[in-house]
Design a protein around this motif. Structure first.
Motif, PDB file in Angstrom:
ATOM      1  N   THR A  25       0.707  -1.166   0.214  1.00  0.00           N
ATOM      2  CA  THR A  25      -0.150   0.194   0.087  1.00  0.00           C
ATOM      3  C   THR A  25       0.782   1.363  -0.029  1.00  0.00           C
ATOM      4  OG1 THR A  25       0.070  -0.435   2.365  1.00  0.00           O
ATOM      5  CG2 THR A  25      -1.990  -1.712   1.169  1.00  0.00           C
ATOM      6  N   SER A  26       0.417   2.578   0.142  1.00  0.00           N
ATOM      7  CA  SER A  26       0.992   3.742  -0.328  1.00  0.00           C
ATOM      8  C   SER A  26       0.217   4.331  -0.219  1.00  0.00           C
ATOM      9  CB  SER A  26       1.884   3.509  -1.818  1.00  0.00           C
ATOM     10  OG  SER A  26       1.221   3.524  -2.723  1.00  0.00           O
ATOM     11  N   VAL A  27       0.406   5.583   0.480  1.00  0.00           N
ATOM     12  CA  VAL A  27      -0.254   7.670  -0.415  1.00  0.00           C
ATOM     13  C   VAL A  27       0.671   7.682  -0.143  1.00  0.00           C
ATOM     14  CG1 VAL A  27      -1.539   8.914   1.222  1.00  0.00           C
ATOM     15  CG2 VAL A  27      -1.433   6.501   2.288  1.00  0.00           C
ATOM     16  N   GLU A  28      -0.325   9.013  -1.382  1.00  0.00           N
ATOM     17  CA  GLU A  28       0.292  10.033  -2.684  1.00  0.00           C
ATOM     18  C   GLU A  28      -0.816  10.975  -2.511  1.00  0.00           C
ATOM     19  OE1 GLU A  28       0.998   7.776  -6.004  1.00  0.00           O
ATOM     20  OE2 GLU A  28       2.288   6.056  -5.907  1.00  0.00           O
ATOM     21  N   LEU A  29      -0.253  12.080  -3.698  1.00  0.00           N
ATOM     22  CA  LEU A  29      -1.283  13.028  -3.564  1.00  0.00           C
ATOM     23  C   LEU A  29      -1.064  12.868  -5.292  1.00  0.00           C
ATOM     24  CD1 LEU A  29       0.197  16.438  -1.645  1.00  0.00           C
ATOM     25  CD2 LEU A  29      -2.454  15.221  -1.571  1.00  0.00           C
ATOM     26  N   ILE A  30      -2.333  12.780  -5.619  1.00  0.00           N
ATOM     27  CA  ILE A  30      -2.744  12.432  -7.020  1.00  0.00           C
ATOM     28  C   ILE A  30      -3.459  14.196  -7.939  1.00  0.00           C
ATOM     29  CG2 ILE A  30      -2.836  10.368  -7.117  1.00  0.00           C
ATOM     30  CD1 ILE A  30      -5.694  10.362  -7.359  1.00  0.00           C
ATOM     31  N   ASP A  31      -3.183  14.217  -8.711  1.00  0.00           N
ATOM     32  CA  ASP A  31      -4.033  14.731  -9.846  1.00  0.00           C
ATOM     33  C   ASP A  31      -5.938  14.397 -10.159  1.00  0.00           C
ATOM     34  OD1 ASP A  31      -5.303  16.738 -11.620  1.00  0.00           O
ATOM     35  OD2 ASP A  31      -3.588  17.431 -12.676  1.00  0.00           O
ATOM     36  N   LEU A  32      -6.533  14.280  -9.535  1.00  0.00           N
ATOM     37  CA  LEU A  32      -7.729  13.516  -9.565  1.00  0.00           C
ATOM     38  C   LEU A  32      -8.331  13.444 -11.520  1.00  0.00           C
ATOM     39  CD1 LEU A  32     -10.017  10.757  -9.336  1.00  0.00           C
ATOM     40  CD2 LEU A  32     -11.526  12.948  -7.868  1.00  0.00           C
ATOM     41  N   PRO A  33      -8.826  14.781 -11.051  1.00  0.00           N
ATOM     42  CA  PRO A  33      -9.427  15.249 -13.279  1.00  0.00           C
ATOM     43  C   PRO A  33      -8.831  14.768 -13.901  1.00  0.00           C
ATOM     44  CG  PRO A  33      -9.591  17.336 -11.163  1.00  0.00           C
ATOM     45  CD  PRO A  33      -8.600  16.063 -10.522  1.00  0.00           C
ATOM     46  N   SER A  34      -6.957  14.429 -14.183  1.00  0.00           N
ATOM     47  CA  SER A  34      -6.388  14.332 -15.373  1.00  0.00           C
ATOM     48  C   SER A  34      -6.730  12.871 -15.068  1.00  0.00           C
ATOM     49  CB  SER A  34      -4.959  14.943 -14.774  1.00  0.00           C
ATOM     50  OG  SER A  34      -4.962  16.246 -14.726  1.00  0.00           O
ATOM     51  N   ILE A  35      -6.750  12.332 -13.940  1.00  0.00           N
ATOM     52  CA  ILE A  35      -6.547  10.770 -14.251  1.00  0.00           C
ATOM     53  C   ILE A  35      -8.231  10.041 -14.505  1.00  0.00           C
ATOM     54  CG2 ILE A  35      -6.948   8.637 -12.611  1.00  0.00           C
ATOM     55  CD1 ILE A  35      -4.377   9.219 -11.042  1.00  0.00           C
ATOM     56  N   SER A 169      -7.304  -4.284  10.697  1.00  0.00           N
ATOM     57  CA  SER A 169      -7.228  -5.458  10.300  1.00  0.00           C
ATOM     58  C   SER A 169      -6.588  -5.809   8.980  1.00  0.00           C
ATOM     59  CB  SER A 169      -8.785  -6.288  11.229  1.00  0.00           C
ATOM     60  OG  SER A 169      -9.693  -4.944  10.418  1.00  0.00           O
ATOM     61  N   VAL A 170      -7.501  -4.596   7.984  1.00  0.00           N
ATOM     62  CA  VAL A 170      -7.095  -4.712   6.520  1.00  0.00           C
ATOM     63  C   VAL A 170      -5.441  -4.121   6.112  1.00  0.00           C
ATOM     64  CG1 VAL A 170      -8.479  -3.957   4.833  1.00  0.00           C
ATOM     65  CG2 VAL A 170      -9.781  -4.329   6.389  1.00  0.00           C
ATOM     66  N   PHE A 171      -5.640  -3.425   6.573  1.00  0.00           N
ATOM     67  CA  PHE A 171      -4.005  -2.420   6.383  1.00  0.00           C
ATOM     68  C   PHE A 171      -3.540  -2.329   7.752  1.00  0.00           C
ATOM     69  CE2 PHE A 171      -7.534  -1.329   3.536  1.00  0.00           C
ATOM     70  CZ  PHE A 171      -6.641  -1.113   2.642  1.00  0.00           C
ATOM     71  N   PRO A 172      -1.896  -3.455   7.785  1.00  0.00           N
ATOM     72  CA  PRO A 172      -1.667  -3.369   9.263  1.00  0.00           C
ATOM     73  C   PRO A 172      -0.650  -1.909   9.641  1.00  0.00           C
ATOM     74  CG  PRO A 172      -1.660  -5.789   8.506  1.00  0.00           C
ATOM     75  CD  PRO A 172      -2.682  -4.639   7.195  1.00  0.00           C
ATOM     76  N   ASP A 173       0.018  -2.456   8.222  1.00  0.00           N
ATOM     77  CA  ASP A 173       0.666  -0.797   8.015  1.00  0.00           C
ATOM     78  C   ASP A 173      -0.082   0.424   8.233  1.00  0.00           C
ATOM     79  OD1 ASP A 173      -0.358  -0.781   5.262  1.00  0.00           O
ATOM     80  OD2 ASP A 173       1.529  -1.181   4.194  1.00  0.00           O
ATOM     81  N   GLN A 179       1.620   7.906  10.077  1.00  0.00           N
ATOM     82  CA  GLN A 179       3.254   9.240   9.999  1.00  0.00           C
ATOM     83  C   GLN A 179       4.099   9.989   9.366  1.00  0.00           C
ATOM     84  OE1 GLN A 179       4.752   6.505  12.466  1.00  0.00           O
ATOM     85  NE2 GLN A 179       3.050   6.221  14.024  1.00  0.00           N
ATOM     86  N   ASN A 180       3.671   9.235   7.981  1.00  0.00           N
ATOM     87  CA  ASN A 180       4.886   9.341   6.859  1.00  0.00           C
ATOM     88  C   ASN A 180       3.777   9.928   5.526  1.00  0.00           C
ATOM     89  OD1 ASN A 180       7.460   8.450   7.920  1.00  0.00           O
ATOM     90  ND2 ASN A 180       6.279   6.522   8.434  1.00  0.00           N
ATOM     91  N   ARG A 181       2.301  10.772   5.805  1.00  0.00           N
ATOM     92  CA  ARG A 181       1.797  11.054   4.842  1.00  0.00           C
ATOM     93  C   ARG A 181       2.723  11.768   4.070  1.00  0.00           C
ATOM     94  NH1 ARG A 181      -0.422  12.503   9.198  1.00  0.00           N
ATOM     95  NH2 ARG A 181      -0.644  15.643   9.617  1.00  0.00           N
ATOM     96  N   PRO A 182       2.408  12.274   2.500  1.00  0.00           N
ATOM     97  CA  PRO A 182       2.566  13.479   1.977  1.00  0.00           C
ATOM     98  C   PRO A 182       2.218  15.115   1.943  1.00  0.00           C
ATOM     99  CG  PRO A 182       1.629  11.700   0.921  1.00  0.00           C
ATOM    100  CD  PRO A 182       1.537  11.732   1.884  1.00  0.00           C
ATOM    101  N   ALA A 183       3.186  15.802   2.255  1.00  0.00           N
ATOM    102  CA  ALA A 183       2.727  17.023   2.687  1.00  0.00           C
ATOM    103  C   ALA A 183       1.662  17.778   3.724  1.00  0.00           C
ATOM    104  CB  ALA A 183       1.671  17.576   1.204  1.00  0.00           C
ATOM    105  N   SER A 184       2.362  17.302   5.590  1.00  0.00           N
ATOM    106  CA  SER A 184       1.207  16.605   5.400  1.00  0.00           C
ATOM    107  C   SER A 184       0.766  17.850   5.999  1.00  0.00           C
ATOM    108  CB  SER A 184       2.760  16.619   7.367  1.00  0.00           C
ATOM    109  OG  SER A 184       3.533  17.282   7.576  1.00  0.00           O
ATOM    110  N   ARG A 185       0.622  19.287   5.987  1.00  0.00           N
ATOM    111  CA  ARG A 185       0.129  20.173   6.087  1.00  0.00           C
ATOM    112  C   ARG A 185      -1.552  20.045   4.930  1.00  0.00           C
ATOM    113  NH1 ARG A 185       3.282  25.718   7.363  1.00  0.00           N
ATOM    114  NH2 ARG A 185       4.730  25.051   9.631  1.00  0.00           N
ATOM    115  N   ALA A 186      -0.661  19.726   3.708  1.00  0.00           N
ATOM    116  CA  ALA A 186      -1.877  19.844   2.936  1.00  0.00           C
ATOM    117  C   ALA A 186      -2.904  18.121   3.031  1.00  0.00           C
ATOM    118  CB  ALA A 186      -1.372  19.206   1.589  1.00  0.00           C
TER     119      ALA A 186
END
Length: 209
Positions: A25-35, A169-173, A179-186
């Motif tokens: 798994t990973s957490v990212e900022l994306i450009d949803l409209p473009s996708i 229980s689904v995502f142990p990480d 704790q390591n989310r991108p651009a924590s203020r955003a």
């Protein structure tokens, strides 16, 4: 291929991605409209926390969600705005437009994310909806908890922990991503569990798990 749960945030759109092949798994900022306008080949499913399919009146899905959640969590399912109100310059104008078309005003909650709703509404197509669909985090948590609504508001510390307890229980990480989310203020702490909550349902929809 990956699945992603999407939540809007100050920095744009937070995506909680699941790669079933690699069980990662990973957490990212994306450009949803473009996708939405140009689907990448490696996307299987997007579960988006945003109204999709705007009407000039009430939506049956919103009414059903409130019934499932009861009170007080049902108040988190606000009435989706009509399309015309999204072009207004301010809340007063948007609410007046909504009142004229639907017979009800527009809540501050809905106006607060009107620009995000419009981004999705402008980009979504019937073809997109084969792989991008609407979810509501509180309904997802209700389902994960076996039909029990969350006891605490998601913006409180105890509310975040209540939702994380279900997701562990689904995502142990999940804690690592929090704790390591991108651009924590955003990307605020509440955005990670909200985005992740749609993942089990996206996976079931695509027969991954």
């Amino acid at each position: 291929m990956f699945l992603a749960g999407i939540d809007c945030c100050r920095g744009g759109w937070a995506a909680f991605k699941v790669h079933p092949t690699f069980l990662s798994t990973s957490v990212e900022l994306i450009d949803l409209p473009s996708i939405l306008r140009n689907k990448p080949e490696d996307i299987a499913i997007l579960a988006i926390d945003m109204p999709i399919g705007l009407l000039d009146g009430s939506r049956a899905c919103d009414t059903a969600a409130r019934r499932f959640l009861g009170q007080p969590r049902g108040t988190s399912v606000f009435a989706a705005p009509c399309r015309a109100s999204l072009s207004a310059k301010n809340h007063a104008s948007a609410s007046a437009t909504s009142l004229r078309i639907t017979g009800r005003g527009l809540s501050q909650q809905a106006w607060g994310i009107a620009s995000k709703i419009k981004q999705v509404d402008d980009a979504i197509t019937p073809e997109c909806q084969k792989w991008a669909f609407e979810v509501h985090p509180e309904v997802c948590f209700w389902a994960l908890a076996g039909g029990r609504p969350m006891a605490h508001r998601k913006k409180t510390k105890v509310g975040v922990n209540e939702r994380l307890d279900l997701l562990r229980s689904v995502f142990p990480d999940i804690e690592h991503h929090l704790q390591n989310r991108p651009a924590s203020r955003a990307v605020r702490p509440r955005h990670v569990p909200s985005a992740a909550s749609g993942q089990p349902h996206a996976a079931l929809r695509n027969h991954y798990f």
